[in-house]
Design a protein around this motif. Structure first.
Motif, mmCIF file in Angstrom:
data_model
loop_
_atom_site.group_PDB
_atom_site.id
_atom_site.type_symbol
_atom_site.label_atom_id
_atom_site.label_comp_id
_atom_site.label_asym_id
_atom_site.label_seq_id
_atom_site.Cartn_x
_atom_site.Cartn_y
_atom_site.Cartn_z
ATOM 1 N N VAL A 75 35.234 41.559 30.790
ATOM 2 C CA VAL A 75 34.911 42.847 30.169
ATOM 3 C C VAL A 75 35.977 43.329 29.196
ATOM 4 C CG1 VAL A 75 33.501 43.561 32.139
ATOM 5 C CG2 VAL A 75 35.934 44.179 32.068
ATOM 6 N N SER A 76 37.166 42.750 29.233
ATOM 7 C CA SER A 76 38.218 43.122 28.305
ATOM 8 C C SER A 76 38.311 42.060 27.198
ATOM 9 C CB SER A 76 39.548 43.271 29.046
ATOM 10 O OG SER A 76 40.539 43.813 28.198
ATOM 11 N N THR A 77 39.369 42.117 26.398
ATOM 12 C CA THR A 77 39.527 41.175 25.294
ATOM 13 C C THR A 77 39.489 39.736 25.802
ATOM 14 O OG1 THR A 77 40.854 42.766 24.066
ATOM 15 C CG2 THR A 77 41.042 40.453 23.421
ATOM 16 N N LEU A 78 38.694 38.917 25.124
ATOM 17 C CA LEU A 78 38.474 37.537 25.572
ATOM 18 C C LEU A 78 38.744 36.575 24.421
ATOM 19 C CD1 LEU A 78 37.400 35.497 27.708
ATOM 20 C CD2 LEU A 78 35.111 35.939 26.775
ATOM 21 N N ARG A 79 39.503 35.526 24.710
ATOM 22 C CA ARG A 79 39.795 34.496 23.711
ATOM 23 C C ARG A 79 39.700 33.114 24.347
ATOM 24 N NH1 ARG A 79 43.870 38.590 22.714
ATOM 25 N NH2 ARG A 79 43.547 39.550 20.650
ATOM 26 N N GLY A 97 31.332 37.279 26.233
ATOM 27 C CA GLY A 97 31.914 38.601 26.369
ATOM 28 C C GLY A 97 31.121 39.448 27.337
ATOM 29 N N GLY A 98 31.824 40.276 28.130
ATOM 30 C CA GLY A 98 31.143 41.103 29.113
ATOM 31 C C GLY A 98 31.389 42.588 28.939
ATOM 32 N N GLY A 99 32.113 42.979 27.887
ATOM 33 C CA GLY A 99 32.396 44.385 27.654
ATOM 34 C C GLY A 99 31.381 45.011 26.719
ATOM 35 N N ALA A 135 37.212 39.661 36.059
ATOM 36 C CA ALA A 135 37.320 40.767 37.012
ATOM 37 C C ALA A 135 36.484 41.944 36.527
ATOM 38 C CB ALA A 135 38.771 41.183 37.170
ATOM 39 N N ALA A 136 35.750 42.563 37.438
ATOM 40 C CA ALA A 136 34.781 43.593 37.053
ATOM 41 C C ALA A 136 35.415 44.771 36.331
ATOM 42 C CB ALA A 136 34.025 44.076 38.297
ATOM 43 N N ALA A 137 36.645 45.122 36.684
ATOM 44 C CA ALA A 137 37.322 46.270 36.066
ATOM 45 C C ALA A 137 38.540 45.834 35.255
ATOM 46 C CB ALA A 137 37.721 47.273 37.137
ATOM 47 N N ALA A 138 38.510 44.636 34.724
ATOM 48 C CA ALA A 138 39.665 44.088 34.013
ATOM 49 C C ALA A 138 40.047 44.953 32.823
ATOM 50 C CB ALA A 138 39.358 42.675 33.545
ATOM 51 N N THR A 139 41.346 45.168 32.651
ATOM 52 C CA THR A 139 41.860 45.868 31.477
ATOM 53 C C THR A 139 42.772 44.975 30.642
ATOM 54 O OG1 THR A 139 43.718 46.747 32.761
ATOM 55 C CG2 THR A 139 41.730 48.109 32.603
ATOM 56 N N ASN A 140 43.148 43.830 31.164
ATOM 57 C CA ASN A 140 44.015 42.906 30.446
ATOM 58 C C ASN A 140 43.208 41.840 29.722
ATOM 59 O OD1 ASN A 140 46.546 44.005 31.224
ATOM 60 N ND2 ASN A 140 46.302 43.061 33.247
ATOM 61 N N PRO A 141 43.733 41.309 28.609
ATOM 62 C CA PRO A 141 43.060 40.208 27.920
ATOM 63 C C PRO A 141 43.037 38.948 28.785
ATOM 64 C CG PRO A 141 44.734 41.236 26.522
ATOM 65 C CD PRO A 141 44.939 41.754 27.910
#
Length: 358
Positions: free
Chosen positions: A44-48, A71-73, A8-14
């Protein structure tokens, strides 16, 4: 197979492909994970790829997975495999074996990046046979660690390949192949760490092949190959050990950089093996091919001991250490002892054949 998750372009959640919480005897194996195979969006947020937690004293297998992450952040964390399950040692084991990880983060400016990270204090942690690389050059500062382990009782890291991870930071940053903090007993054996680099001529970052710190007690580092660690400035070390009092056995390793690094005015501080605590046994290692250009910051030391109680340094082969334009004193040292209580140095071969223009 798990594809094109997060994004999601504005993601804030992992976002994670597989998340395991409070499970005992879980088996996460033979999965294919890619958060963007060309039809997705970089998260854009934490990615695992895989994350686990909870499960007091649990055993766990994470084996034979293929993980590709994008990663996109800019500063958001990226982890290939993150294990927190199995803490409180009770005869349990964590096995993270034979996984392939490819990490990509073209938009990073100061992100933390981990290939495999284990924070569990299990009785035994095995991290064997994994292959970790970067899919492209990663920009920005921050700390990038390809295998990181906290405080299990027994730790085995064997047969892993860490290769082709490059950063383009113009300033600082830290890039490490294997990091351990506080296991009781550690064996790091038969790993290949190669081609870790900073590509920018102005970089002043740190590269370390194997890095052991904090409360590591009995440590064996054997039969590893560390090569192709390259930068223009900063500090590059093949093996660095500075835990607490204990036995530090470093033998059978080959450390060769075989490159010319540095530029006018600076240069790289090269150390093949650097130890500073405990009973230190360094033997049957080969250290060669350390070349640092530059003037004020160019140094090359094959074996460097700065502390410890008793140090036994024997039967090592050291050569091809060059700092042809260095202006400082003692820029080339085969074996350098600047600390410690009892020092025994014998049966080593050191060949210094360099010439200097300054």
């Amino acid at each position: 197979t798990i594809l094109n998750y997060g994004g999601a372009a504005a993601a804030t959640n992992p976002s994670a492909a597989i998340r395991i919480v409070d499970q005992w005897a879980a088996n996460v194996s033979f999965n294919t994970i890619n958060n963007n195979n060309g039809s997705g969006v970089n998260h854009v947020s934490t990615l695992r790829g895989i994350i686990t937690s909870g499960g007091t004293s649990a055993s766990l297998n994470i084996n034979n997975n293929g993980i590709t992450l994008f990663g996109g952040g800019t500063t958001s964390q990226l982890d290939g495999i993150s294990n927190g399950a199995g803490s409180t040692a009770a005869g349990n084991s964590i096995n993270i074996n034979n996984n392939t990880l490819v990490l990509n983060y073209a938009s990073a400016t100061g992100a933390t990046i981990n290939g495999i990270v284990n924070s569990s204090s299990a009785a035994t942690v095995n991290i064997n046979g994994n292959n970790i690389s970067a899919g492209s050059i990663i920009p920005g500062t921050g700390t990038h660690i390809l295998i990181s382990v906290g405080s299990p009782v027994n730790l085995n890291i064997s047969g892993n390949t860490i290769n082709n991870v490059s950063r383009s930071s113009a300033t600082t940053g830290t890039l490490r192949g294997i990091v351990i903090t506080s296991p009781t007993t550690t064996v790091i054996n038969n790993n290949t760490i190669s081609n870790l680099s900073y590509t920018n001529a102005a970089s002043t970052g740190i590269i370390e092949g194997i890095y052991c710190l904090s409360s590591s007690i009995d440590v064996t580092i054997s039969n590893n190959s560390v090569n192709g660690l390259t930068a223009a400035g900063g500090i590059i070390t093949g093996i660095r050990e500075f835990g607490v009092a204990g036995n530090k056995n470093i033998f059978g390793n080959t450390i060769y950089f075989s490159n010319t690094a540095g530029y006018a005015g600076t240069g790289v501080n090269y150390f093949g093996i650097h130890c500073s605590t405990g009973v230190i046994n360094i033997y049957r290692n080969k250290v060669y091919g350390l070349t640092s250009l530059g003037t004020t910051g160019a140094n090359a030391a094959g074996i460097f001991v700065t502390g410890g109680t008793t140090s036994n340094i024997s039967n090592n082969i050291i050569g091809q250490l060059y700092t042809p334009t260095a202006t400082g004193l003692n820029a080339v040292r085969g074996i350098d002892i600047s600390g410690g209580t009892t020092i025994n140095i014998y049966n080593n071969t050191v060949r210094l054949d360099a010439t200097s223009t300054s």
